[in-house]
Design a protein around this motif. Structure first.
Motif, PDB file in Angstrom:
ATOM      1  N   LEU A   1     -31.837 -61.045 -12.412  1.00  0.00           N
ATOM      2  CA  LEU A   1     -31.580 -62.159 -11.492  1.00  0.00           C
ATOM      3  C   LEU A   1     -32.877 -62.599 -10.804  1.00  0.00           C
ATOM      4  N   LEU A   2     -33.690 -61.647 -10.373  1.00  0.00           N
ATOM      5  CA  LEU A   2     -34.947 -61.988  -9.707  1.00  0.00           C
ATOM      6  C   LEU A   2     -35.936 -62.630 -10.679  1.00  0.00           C
ATOM      7  N   PHE A   3     -35.894 -62.229 -11.950  1.00  0.00           N
ATOM      8  CA  PHE A   3     -36.768 -62.865 -12.951  1.00  0.00           C
ATOM      9  C   PHE A   3     -36.367 -64.310 -13.218  1.00  0.00           C
ATOM     10  N   GLN A   4     -35.108 -64.661 -12.979  1.00  0.00           N
ATOM     11  CA  GLN A   4     -34.616 -66.006 -13.267  1.00  0.00           C
ATOM     12  C   GLN A   4     -34.945 -67.015 -12.171  1.00  0.00           C
ATOM     13  N   GLN A   5     -35.535 -66.577 -11.076  1.00  0.00           N
ATOM     14  CA  GLN A   5     -35.855 -67.491  -9.983  1.00  0.00           C
ATOM     15  C   GLN A   5     -36.941 -68.480 -10.413  1.00  0.00           C
ATOM     16  N   THR A   6     -36.926 -69.633  -9.798  1.00  0.00           N
ATOM     17  CA  THR A   6     -37.956 -70.628 -10.099  1.00  0.00           C
ATOM     18  C   THR A   6     -39.316 -70.126  -9.610  1.00  0.00           C
ATOM     19  N   ALA A   7     -40.372 -70.726 -10.105  1.00  0.00           N
ATOM     20  CA  ALA A   7     -41.728 -70.273  -9.784  1.00  0.00           C
ATOM     21  C   ALA A   7     -41.973 -70.244  -8.271  1.00  0.00           C
ATOM     22  N   GLU A   8     -41.494 -71.251  -7.540  1.00  0.00           N
ATOM     23  CA  GLU A   8     -41.751 -71.272  -6.093  1.00  0.00           C
ATOM     24  C   GLU A   8     -40.907 -70.246  -5.332  1.00  0.00           C
ATOM     25  N   HIS A   9     -39.866 -69.713  -5.965  1.00  0.00           N
ATOM     26  CA  HIS A   9     -39.034 -68.687  -5.328  1.00  0.00           C
ATOM     27  C   HIS A   9     -39.215 -67.310  -5.981  1.00  0.00           C
TER      28      HIS A   9
END
Length: 151
Positions: free
Chosen positions: A55-63
């Motif tokens: 889930l954390l890997f799926q965050q957008t670059a700014e998040h």
């Protein structure tokens, strides 16, 4: 001061309260990361730890949240480290996000503890026990609905 413990109450009206909890974990991880705080997420088990990692890997670059599972990543761990019962986190961390059923015996070493109150009765009772343990340890307690953002 012994620190703060925040309990988030999961919303029974949600179709997927567990998914809602994992999204809150992701949001809080990003928030603590922005504040420069090192966080340890204590998952219920290794499968849940891997799901949080994904889930954390799926965050957008700014998040994006620098994170790793226990035993991986840089020496001393990344900003956010994810573990499960039976493994030990690396180095000093300010925040514990507890998703395990038991109160973490090492919780006193953290300035802040975040925990969750599930909808089902048995896990809800376990959350009440964790609440009592944290309160007896002298923590400042607060309870929020899962939709509420704190910090």
């Amino acid at each position: 001061m012994t620190g703060m413990a925040t309990f988030y109450i999961l919303d029974e009206s949600q179709d997927e309260p567990t998914q809602q909890m994992l999204e809150k974990v992701s949001q809080l991880s990003a928030l603590f990361c922005q504040q420069g705080m090192k966080t340890f997420i204590m998952a219920e088990d290794k499968n849940q730890a891997e799901a949080i990692d994904e889930l954390l890997f799926q965050q957008t670059a700014e998040h994006f949240v620098p994170h790793n599972l226990v035993g991986e990543g840089p020496r001393g761990g990344a900003q956010v480290e994810i573990g499960w019962p039976g493994v030990r986190h690396a180095g000093h961390r300010q925040v514990l996000i507890n998703l395990a059923q038991e109160a973490a015996t090492f919780a006193p070493s953290f300035a802040q503890v975040v925990d969750f109150v599930p909808c089902e009765e048995a896990p809800k009772q376990q959350a009440r026990e964790r609440y009592k343990i944290y309160r007896m340890a002298g923590r400042q307690m607060r309870t929020l609905a899962i939709e509420e953002m704190s910090y």
